[in-house]
Structures are given as structure tokens and as C-alpha cells.
Scaffold this motif. Structure first.
Motif, PDB file in Angstrom:
ATOM      1  N   SER A  27       0.829  -1.202   0.000  1.00 47.46           N
ATOM      2  CA  SER A  27       0.000   0.000   0.000  1.00 47.46           C
ATOM      3  C   SER A  27       0.869   1.259   0.000  1.00 47.46           C
ATOM      4  N   ALA A  28       1.948   1.217   0.785  1.00 48.18           N
ATOM      5  CA  ALA A  28       2.869   2.360   0.830  1.00 48.18           C
ATOM      6  C   ALA A  28       3.499   2.595  -0.541  1.00 48.18           C
ATOM      7  N   TYR A  29       3.872   1.502  -1.206  1.00 50.11           N
ATOM      8  CA  TYR A  29       4.442   1.614  -2.558  1.00 50.11           C
ATOM      9  C   TYR A  29       3.392   2.172  -3.519  1.00 50.11           C
ATOM     10  N   GLY A  30       2.159   1.670  -3.427  1.00 55.44           N
ATOM     11  CA  GLY A  30       1.077   2.156  -4.286  1.00 55.44           C
ATOM     12  C   GLY A  30       0.799   3.631  -4.060  1.00 55.44           C
ATOM     13  N   PHE A  31       0.885   4.075  -2.805  1.00 52.03           N
ATOM     14  CA  PHE A  31       0.681   5.484  -2.463  1.00 52.03           C
ATOM     15  C   PHE A  31       1.722   6.359  -3.160  1.00 52.03           C
ATOM     16  N   LEU A  32       2.973   5.891  -3.190  1.00 49.42           N
ATOM     17  CA  LEU A  32       4.032   6.666  -3.829  1.00 49.42           C
ATOM     18  C   LEU A  32       3.733   6.908  -5.309  1.00 49.42           C
ATOM     19  N   GLY A  33       3.186   5.898  -5.967  1.00 48.92           N
ATOM     20  CA  GLY A  33       2.985   5.987  -7.409  1.00 48.92           C
ATOM     21  C   GLY A  33       1.632   6.523  -7.826  1.00 48.92           C
ATOM     22  N   PHE A  45       1.354  13.917  -1.103  1.00 45.98           N
ATOM     23  CA  PHE A  45       2.663  13.445  -0.659  1.00 45.98           C
ATOM     24  C   PHE A  45       3.128  12.209  -1.430  1.00 45.98           C
ATOM     25  N   ASN A  46       2.678  12.066  -2.653  1.00 42.40           N
ATOM     26  CA  ASN A  46       3.149  10.948  -3.473  1.00 42.40           C
ATOM     27  C   ASN A  46       4.546  11.248  -4.021  1.00 42.40           C
ATOM     28  N   SER A  47       5.153  10.236  -4.603  1.00 39.98           N
ATOM     29  CA  SER A  47       6.494  10.427  -5.166  1.00 39.98           C
ATOM     30  C   SER A  47       6.708   9.437  -6.304  1.00 39.98           C
ATOM     31  N   PRO A  48       6.253   9.781  -7.501  1.00 35.52           N
ATOM     32  CA  PRO A  48       6.447   8.886  -8.657  1.00 35.52           C
ATOM     33  C   PRO A  48       7.915   8.510  -8.880  1.00 35.52           C
ATOM     34  N   GLU A  49       8.819   9.455  -8.569  1.00 36.49           N
ATOM     35  CA  GLU A  49      10.248   9.172  -8.750  1.00 36.49           C
ATOM     36  C   GLU A  49      10.699   8.041  -7.831  1.00 36.49           C
ATOM     37  N   ASP A  50      10.248   8.079  -6.565  1.00 37.08           N
ATOM     38  CA  ASP A  50      10.619   7.018  -5.629  1.00 37.08           C
ATOM     39  C   ASP A  50       9.959   5.695  -5.994  1.00 37.08           C
ATOM     40  N   ALA A  51       8.708   5.756  -6.479  1.00 35.50           N
ATOM     41  CA  ALA A  51       8.033   4.532  -6.922  1.00 35.50           C
ATOM     42  C   ALA A  51       8.804   3.899  -8.080  1.00 35.50           C
ATOM     43  N   ALA A  52       9.259   4.729  -9.010  1.00 38.08           N
ATOM     44  CA  ALA A  52      10.045   4.233 -10.150  1.00 38.08           C
ATOM     45  C   ALA A  52      11.376   3.659  -9.684  1.00 38.08           C
ATOM     46  N   PHE A  53      11.983   4.304  -8.685  1.00 36.99           N
ATOM     47  CA  PHE A  53      13.256   3.811  -8.141  1.00 36.99           C
ATOM     48  C   PHE A  53      13.080   2.432  -7.502  1.00 36.99           C
TER      49      PHE A  53
END
Length: 201
Positions: free
Chosen positions: A26-32, A38-46
């Protein structure tokens, strides 16, 4: 937590590891996810990129050590070299694999199976010697499938090395059944169709 469950098989530890997995996913899904403060597509991609690199490195290690890849998932590999591996052998191989990675990135031994049948991604059958096979994945266990289709899938999987090897006979028997049906009761399933579906653009 997973290792604790493997040791004592208590439902508490199994539920705890499942809840932790759900939280992490869920935390990973939130990032993307889009549209969040407070999402972070860059961190999800990383995370995705790093996961692929770890998986590929483990696959390369297995091939280099003369193992055949039976299955590879987002965070696991199943391997064989066609010979019987004892517990000591598996422990030694796991240590060698984990030596390729930093201390906090470590593979675990998720079990040793006599037979593994991969139906499709995340859908497979696992069988330990002297035990009943375990069926995993929605394509095998989905409750919304037609009853006879579910039975057909299980019967074919049993034949694919789990019991005999007469899957063609099983297939032909179902074809004959379909060609001479007097009732479609076992081949249908009820589904709710909403107004939104009927009136969709």
C-alpha cells in the motif's frame, strides 16, 4: 515474522506477515498514485527499478551456477538443477546467493518442492514429497469461475506431473462432455450487470 511462521506455523504469525505485506504494498502504491499531496512517482520508479535489478542479479547468479529458472516473480525465483538437494545444500546455496547483496537485501528459503507447475504469472501448484499439492493464484482458485471450468483446470494440473500424465485424455473427456451437453448448469456462473455497465459510453 515470516521465519517465525515457518517455524511454529501459528496463524498469528501468518496473519502478521500478511498484514505487513499489505502495508508495504500500500505504501508503494501510495508513492505511485496520482493526485495525492505526498506521493512520489520518482521514488516509486526507483523501487521498481531496484526490484528488477535485484531479481535479474539473482537470475544471473542461478544460471551461472547451472540452475534452470522454473519461475521468477517480482520478489522471488524458483530454481532446479535436476538433482535432489538436501537441507545443508540449500542452506549453502542460499548463503552464496545472499552474499551477492547488501545485508538488508536477503532472500529466504520459501520451501523445497518435488514438483512445481506454473500455470501463468502468480498462478502455480507446489507439491512437497508425501504431501498434497498447494494451489496458489486467482486463475486456479477464483470462485467466480464456472464450476466445470474450475474442475477442468484442477484436473489438468493434477495430470501435469502431480499424479499421472494423461492431461490429453482429461481434455478430450471434457470436449466430449461439452459436445453432448443436456444442461449447461455446470458451465455457467451468475454475474451482476449494473446500469453503469449497460449505459457505459
Amino acid at each position: 515474522v515470516k521465519s517465525l511462521h515457518d517455524e511454529d506455523l501459528k496463524k498469528y504469525h501468518d496473519d502478521l506477515q500478511s498484514s505487513q505485506k499489505i502495508f508495504i504494498n500500500s505504501a508503494y502504491g501510495f508513492l505511485g498514485a496520482t493526485g495525492l499531496n505526498f506521493n512520489s512517482p520518482e521514488d516509486a520508479a526507483f523501487i521498481t527499478k531496484t526490484g528488477r535489478e535485484i531479481l535479474q542479479k539473482s537470475i544471473d547468479w542461478a544460471k551461472k551456477n547451472n540452475f534452470q529458472i522454473v519461475n521468477a516473480d517480482t520478489d522471488s525465483i524458483s530454481i532446479t538443477n535436476g538433482t535432489l538437494l538436501h537441507e545443508g545444500d540449500r542452506k549453502f546455496l542460499l548463503e552464496r546467493l545472499n552474499s551477492q547483496f547488501p545485508r538488508l537485501i536477503q532472500f529466504e528459503d520459501d520451501g523445497y518442492y518435488e514438483i512445481v507447475v506454473v500455470l501463468k504469472s502468480k498462478n502455480y501448484v507446489l507439491k512437497k514429497k508425501g504431501e498434497k499439492p498447494k494451489y496458489k493464484g486467482s486463475a486456479i482458485k477464483a470462485t467466480l469461475k464456472e464450476p466445470r471450468l474450475k474442475k477442468f483446470i484442477l484436473d489438468v494440473l493434477k495430470e501435469l506431473g502431480l499424479e499421472r500424465n494423461n492431461y490429453l485424455e482429461v481434455y478430450n473427456s471434457y470436449v466430449k462432455e461439452i459436445m453432448t451437453l443436456s444442461s449447461i448448469e455446470g458451465w455457467v456462473v451468475k454475474k451482476t450487470v449494473t446500469d453503469k455497465v449497460l449505459e457505459s459510453d
